[in-house]
Design a protein around this motif. Structure first.
Motif, short mmCIF file in Angstrom:
data_model
loop_
_atom_site.label_atom_id
_atom_site.label_comp_id
_atom_site.label_asym_id
_atom_site.label_seq_id
_atom_site.Cartn_x
_atom_site.Cartn_y
_atom_site.Cartn_z
N ARG A 97 54.99 -2.02 17.45
CA ARG A 97 54.19 -1.70 18.54
C ARG A 97 53.10 -1.12 18.11
N ALA A 98 52.80 -0.36 16.87
CA ALA A 98 51.97 0.62 16.32
C ALA A 98 50.66 -0.45 16.41
N ASP A 99 50.79 -1.98 16.63
CA ASP A 99 49.40 -3.10 16.79
C ASP A 99 48.84 -2.69 17.63
N GLN A 100 49.26 -2.20 19.10
CA GLN A 100 49.30 -1.90 20.12
C GLN A 100 48.25 -0.21 20.17
N MET A 101 48.47 0.19 19.81
CA MET A 101 47.57 1.50 19.95
C MET A 101 46.40 1.93 18.74
N ARG A 102 45.66 2.47 18.85
CA ARG A 102 44.41 3.20 17.82
C ARG A 102 44.61 4.05 17.47
#
Length: 162
Positions: free
Chosen positions: A72-77
């Motif tokens: 899910r962190a891949d979708q955040m900056r």
């Protein structure tokens, strides 16, 4: 995705909260430090220092790594910060990404005159230099850029390396 890792004695402060969070368009700031995460007063103060719209998480290193490796962190900056290079070595050894490391403000708080001045805002011990070399050996680009408007410099060259 991790947009940048940063070594900064002051952790979340004006340069990070106002300038870097906007420049990097971050949604999350992760402070990765066992020591800081165990201090409730510091955790509370750092969360309050985060800019509006940016969530701050002050976490022990292993928990920070778990979050950073979560798909899910891949979708955040995400901006990852610690107040020392050793913590970020531990993070870099355990994460899949290889974000740039910005050594910006370090070594002036509680430092000694025996430390090597690398930049106006960076002082290193021999141990710090060894840790930074280990981070570089993982394939991490290491820079010095205190503010987004400053020129990006090769930190290894500043240390006297290649």
């Amino acid at each position: 995705m991790i947009t940048m890792m940063r070594v900064d004695d002051r952790l979340i402060h004006g340069q990070v909260a106002v300038m870097w969070s906007k420049e990097l368009n971050v949604q999350r700031i992760v402070v990765a430090s066992d020591q800081i995460a165990s201090n409730e007063i510091q955790v509370s103060a750092l969360k309050m220092a985060a800019p509006a719209g940016v969530k701050a998480a002050i976490l022990p290193i292993d928990k920070a790594v778990g979050i950073l490796n979560d798909p899910r962190a891949d979708q955040m900056r995400i901006l990852v910060i610690s107040n020392n290079p050793e913590d970020l070595l531990r993070v870099a050894e355990k994460i899949k990404e290889r974000p740039v490391l910005n050594v910006a403000n370090y070594g002036r708080i509680g430092g000694s005159l025996s430390e090597k001045k690398v930049a106006e805002s960076v002082y290193l011990t021999e141990h710090d230099e060894e840790v930074i070399q280990k981070i570089a050996s993982l394939g991490v680009e290491i820079i010095h850029q205190p503010l987004p408007s400053d020129a990006r410099q090769d930190f290894l060259k500043m240390m006297g390396g290649k």
